[in-house]
Write a protein that holds these residues in place. Structure first.
Motif, PDB file in Angstrom:
ATOM      1  N   TYR A 127       0.670 -18.315  -1.699  1.00 47.62           N
ATOM      2  CA  TYR A 127       0.623 -16.991  -1.079  1.00 47.62           C
ATOM      3  C   TYR A 127       1.524 -16.981   0.147  1.00 47.62           C
ATOM      4  O   TYR A 127       1.542 -17.939   0.918  1.00 47.62           O
ATOM      5  CB  TYR A 127      -0.802 -16.641  -0.637  1.00 47.62           C
ATOM      6  N   TYR A 130       4.177 -11.581   1.528  1.00 44.14           N
ATOM      7  CA  TYR A 130       4.733 -10.546   0.660  1.00 44.14           C
ATOM      8  C   TYR A 130       4.240 -10.620  -0.776  1.00 44.14           C
ATOM      9  O   TYR A 130       4.136  -9.587  -1.446  1.00 44.14           O
ATOM     10  CB  TYR A 130       6.269 -10.639   0.664  1.00 44.14           C
ATOM     11  N   CYS A 131       3.954 -11.814  -1.262  1.00 42.92           N
ATOM     12  CA  CYS A 131       3.609 -11.950  -2.667  1.00 42.92           C
ATOM     13  C   CYS A 131       2.790 -13.212  -2.893  1.00 42.92           C
ATOM     14  O   CYS A 131       2.568 -14.005  -1.973  1.00 42.92           O
ATOM     15  CB  CYS A 131       4.882 -11.994  -3.521  1.00 42.92           C
ATOM     16  N   HIS A 132       2.325 -13.363  -4.130  1.00 40.19           N
ATOM     17  CA  HIS A 132       1.776 -14.653  -4.540  1.00 40.19           C
ATOM     18  C   HIS A 132       2.483 -15.069  -5.817  1.00 40.19           C
ATOM     19  O   HIS A 132       2.998 -14.238  -6.569  1.00 40.19           O
ATOM     20  CB  HIS A 132       0.258 -14.609  -4.703  1.00 40.19           C
ATOM     21  N   HIS A 148       2.784  -2.954  -9.433  1.00 42.55           N
ATOM     22  CA  HIS A 148       3.273  -4.120  -8.699  1.00 42.55           C
ATOM     23  C   HIS A 148       4.629  -4.561  -9.259  1.00 42.55           C
ATOM     24  O   HIS A 148       4.878  -4.489 -10.460  1.00 42.55           O
ATOM     25  CB  HIS A 148       2.297  -5.286  -8.806  1.00 42.55           C
ATOM     26  N   PHE A 204       6.206 -14.301  -9.864  1.00 43.73           N
ATOM     27  CA  PHE A 204       6.054 -13.810  -8.491  1.00 43.73           C
ATOM     28  C   PHE A 204       5.516 -12.390  -8.560  1.00 43.73           C
ATOM     29  O   PHE A 204       6.127 -11.521  -9.189  1.00 43.73           O
ATOM     30  CB  PHE A 204       7.398 -13.812  -7.757  1.00 43.73           C
ATOM     31  N   ILE A 205       4.382 -12.127  -7.895  1.00 43.80           N
ATOM     32  CA  ILE A 205       3.754 -10.811  -7.925  1.00 43.80           C
ATOM     33  C   ILE A 205       3.715 -10.257  -6.511  1.00 43.80           C
ATOM     34  O   ILE A 205       3.091 -10.844  -5.613  1.00 43.80           O
ATOM     35  CB  ILE A 205       2.328 -10.881  -8.495  1.00 43.80           C
ATOM     36  N   GLU A 206       4.392  -9.139  -6.304  1.00 44.44           N
ATOM     37  CA  GLU A 206       4.386  -8.495  -4.992  1.00 44.44           C
ATOM     38  C   GLU A 206       3.001  -7.964  -4.693  1.00 44.44           C
ATOM     39  O   GLU A 206       2.376  -7.320  -5.542  1.00 44.44           O
ATOM     40  CB  GLU A 206       5.398  -7.364  -4.971  1.00 44.44           C
ATOM     41  N   ASP A 207       2.484  -8.222  -3.510  1.00 42.39           N
ATOM     42  CA  ASP A 207       1.124  -7.841  -3.191  1.00 42.39           C
ATOM     43  C   ASP A 207       0.997  -6.354  -2.893  1.00 42.39           C
ATOM     44  O   ASP A 207       1.980  -5.666  -2.598  1.00 42.39           O
ATOM     45  CB  ASP A 207       0.595  -8.678  -2.026  1.00 42.39           C
TER      46      ASP A 207
END
Length: 212
Positions: A127, A130-132, A148, A204-207
């Motif tokens: 984490y 910006y993202c996880h 997302h 990569f997933i933008e939060d």
């Protein structure tokens, strides 16, 4: 408490420590000595373990009574890897890792290299502010991700990639560094799936705080 799950802080950019309001879900909280020295020592979070070669450790600093100092001087491994191995020896199988990005780009790439060695046996999720992001294991269904931004980065040649629930779906594609990758795609469904045949793939997933 979530059994066999650890919260691990390493020495990159400090996370927003005020968001950690559910620490009870972790079996252990740990940090590398650099993370403690640079940001965790000024927070209210008291780690169970402070792990590393202690090159950043301040012996005159105040360490919480509950914190056990684990000296791991092996210079053939990074403090991140040594922390993982110590926690694995305590029965941990899942890790939420904060502070793995920022400050030094070589450290970030080193952290990814370490995770690449262990993700088949353990769940390691990074984490940042910006993202996880994490490695997936040939098939992944993700929920509650509508709107997302999601990127797929191959760390080795990825074959047979199919993704559903995205603005730009892919069917039986090949991704590789230096050729084709999948950046800044968008989830258009609450449920998306990613599957592939071979390779090492990071997601990569933008939060949500960055979702328009």
């Amino acid at each position: 408490m979530s059994q066999n799950k650890a919260l691990l802080f390493v020495n990159g950019d400090p996370p927003p420590l005020h968001v950690f309001c559910n620490l009870e879900k972790y079996t252990y909280i740990a940090c590398t000595d650099g993370a403690y020295h640079n940001y965790l020592s000024t927070s209210s979070i008291q780690p169970d373990f402070l792990i590393g070669d202690l090159d950043s450790y301040n012996p005159n600093g105040k360490i919480p009574p509950k914190t056990e100092i684990i000296h791991t001087p092996d210079q053939n491994k990074t403090d991140f890897e040594k922390a993982l191995l110590f926690l694995i020896s305590k029965g941990i199988t899942s890790f939420d890792v904060f502070g793995a990005t920022g400050r030094a780009s070589d450290h970030f790439l080193g952290n990814i290299s370490v995770a690449m060695q262990y993700y088949h046996q353990y769940q390691i999720t990074f984490y940042d502010n910006y993202c996880h992001f994490f490695f997936i294991k040939h098939y992944q269904k993700m929920t509650n991700v509508k709107d997302h931004i999601i990127s797929l980065i191959p760390l080795s040649k990825v074959t047979g990639l199919t993704i559903t629930g995205f603005q730009y779906p892919l069917i039986d594609q090949t991704l590789s560094l230096g050729s084709s990758i999948s950046l800044r795609n968008k989830a258009i469904s609450d449920v998306v799936t990613i599957s592939f045949k071979d390779g090492d793939l990071m997601v990569f997933i933008e939060d949500s705080k960055n979702v328009n």
